[in-house]
Scaffold this active site. Sequence first.
Site, short mmCIF file in Angstrom:
data_model
loop_
_atom_site.label_atom_id
_atom_site.label_comp_id
_atom_site.label_asym_id
_atom_site.label_seq_id
_atom_site.Cartn_x
_atom_site.Cartn_y
_atom_site.Cartn_z
N LYS A 1 -26.08 18.65 -52.98
CA LYS A 1 -26.21 20.22 -52.28
C LYS A 1 -26.81 20.93 -53.35
O LYS A 1 -26.93 20.86 -54.84
CB LYS A 1 -24.92 20.49 -52.05
CG LYS A 1 -24.17 19.76 -50.84
CD LYS A 1 -23.09 20.23 -50.32
CE LYS A 1 -22.47 19.49 -48.99
NZ LYS A 1 -21.21 19.91 -48.47
N TYR B 1 -25.94 20.47 -39.23
CA TYR B 1 -24.26 20.89 -39.14
C TYR B 1 -24.17 21.25 -37.76
O TYR B 1 -23.05 22.13 -37.55
CB TYR B 1 -24.18 22.00 -40.08
CG TYR B 1 -24.04 21.30 -41.67
CD1 TYR B 1 -22.82 20.57 -41.77
CD2 TYR B 1 -24.86 21.63 -42.53
CE1 TYR B 1 -22.63 20.25 -43.15
CE2 TYR B 1 -24.43 21.24 -43.87
CZ TYR B 1 -23.49 20.24 -44.26
OH TYR B 1 -23.46 19.85 -45.32
N GLU C 1 -27.90 10.69 -39.09
CA GLU C 1 -27.92 11.67 -40.52
C GLU C 1 -29.18 10.89 -41.36
O GLU C 1 -30.30 11.51 -41.64
CB GLU C 1 -26.94 11.89 -41.34
CG GLU C 1 -25.81 12.54 -40.52
CD GLU C 1 -24.61 12.97 -41.44
OE1 GLU C 1 -23.65 13.64 -40.94
OE2 GLU C 1 -24.36 12.32 -42.58
N ASN D 1 -19.72 22.38 -52.47
CA ASN D 1 -18.77 21.16 -53.26
C ASN D 1 -19.71 19.95 -53.72
O ASN D 1 -19.30 18.84 -53.29
CB ASN D 1 -17.94 20.69 -52.04
CG ASN D 1 -18.14 20.49 -50.90
OD1 ASN D 1 -19.49 20.60 -50.64
ND2 ASN D 1 -17.26 20.19 -49.94
N HIS E 1 -22.86 15.72 -49.97
CA HIS E 1 -22.24 15.52 -48.45
C HIS E 1 -22.25 13.94 -48.66
O HIS E 1 -23.05 13.35 -49.07
CB HIS E 1 -23.47 16.00 -47.57
CG HIS E 1 -23.17 15.52 -46.31
ND1 HIS E 1 -22.49 15.78 -45.24
CD2 HIS E 1 -23.93 14.45 -45.75
CE1 HIS E 1 -22.39 15.12 -44.33
NE2 HIS E 1 -23.51 14.04 -44.27
P1 GDP Z 1 -16.98 16.93 -45.62
O1 GDP Z 1 -17.15 15.76 -44.56
O2 GDP Z 1 -16.03 16.49 -46.91
O3 GDP Z 1 -18.24 17.63 -46.21
O4 GDP Z 1 -16.22 18.34 -44.94
P2 GDP Z 1 -16.31 18.99 -43.45
O5 GDP Z 1 -17.38 18.00 -42.49
O6 GDP Z 1 -15.25 19.15 -43.04
O7 GDP Z 1 -17.42 20.24 -43.92
C1 GDP Z 1 -18.50 20.07 -43.93
C2 GDP Z 1 -18.86 21.25 -45.12
O8 GDP Z 1 -18.69 22.44 -44.76
C3 GDP Z 1 -18.19 20.98 -46.26
O9 GDP Z 1 -18.53 19.78 -47.20
C4 GDP Z 1 -18.14 22.33 -47.01
O10 GDP Z 1 -19.58 22.34 -47.67
C5 GDP Z 1 -18.38 23.05 -45.95
N1 GDP Z 1 -16.84 23.47 -45.50
C6 GDP Z 1 -15.93 22.87 -45.16
N2 GDP Z 1 -14.91 23.63 -45.07
C7 GDP Z 1 -14.88 24.88 -45.33
C8 GDP Z 1 -14.34 26.08 -45.24
O11 GDP Z 1 -13.00 26.35 -44.88
N3 GDP Z 1 -15.19 27.44 -45.76
C9 GDP Z 1 -16.48 27.26 -46.16
N4 GDP Z 1 -17.07 28.20 -46.60
N5 GDP Z 1 -16.97 25.95 -45.89
C10 GDP Z 1 -16.38 24.85 -45.75
#
Ligand code: GDP
Length: 140
Positions: free
Chosen positions: A11, A51, A128, A114, A117
Amino acid sequence: MALERTFSIVKPDATRRNLTGAVVAKLEEGGLRVFASKRIQMTKDQAEGFYAVHKERPFYGELVAFMTSGPVVVQVLEGENAIARNREIMGATNPEEAAEGTIRKLYAENIEANSVHGSDAPETAAEEIKYFFSDDEIVG
Ligand code: GDP
């Protein structure tokens, strides 16, 4: 054990801090192989589509803005149980909850920025990979 492919993104927070190699090294040390890799600037349309599953989440707009804030490195990884293995190496979404030694524990700035992905299931991995790569770009 099954040989699988998964999709990965380094990222913008990681590319900005010159951590692409460090992130890929963790993936390789964890047993995954890079079968395709390219550095791109995601467009707003691309990030919104990628997304789309999070469209209703309150952070969707911020997430799209973050993912288009700088270059990313999209990758196809292959290895034994690559989907689960990649997520293990990445660590929990929130770096505060990520296990020691994981990419997110080591490098993530916060729950949004973070560093990586990784696909969460075989269906999403296939979708994807197709979203960013044609078959002839994937070389084993
Ligand atoms: P992942 O599968 O671990 O990447 O997590 P998710 O699919 O739940 O979320 C996708 C991405 O959205 C995450 O990797 C973060 O970059 C972002 N994200 C997830 N939760 C949050 C949140 O509570 N706040 C914000 N700003 N971004 C988030």
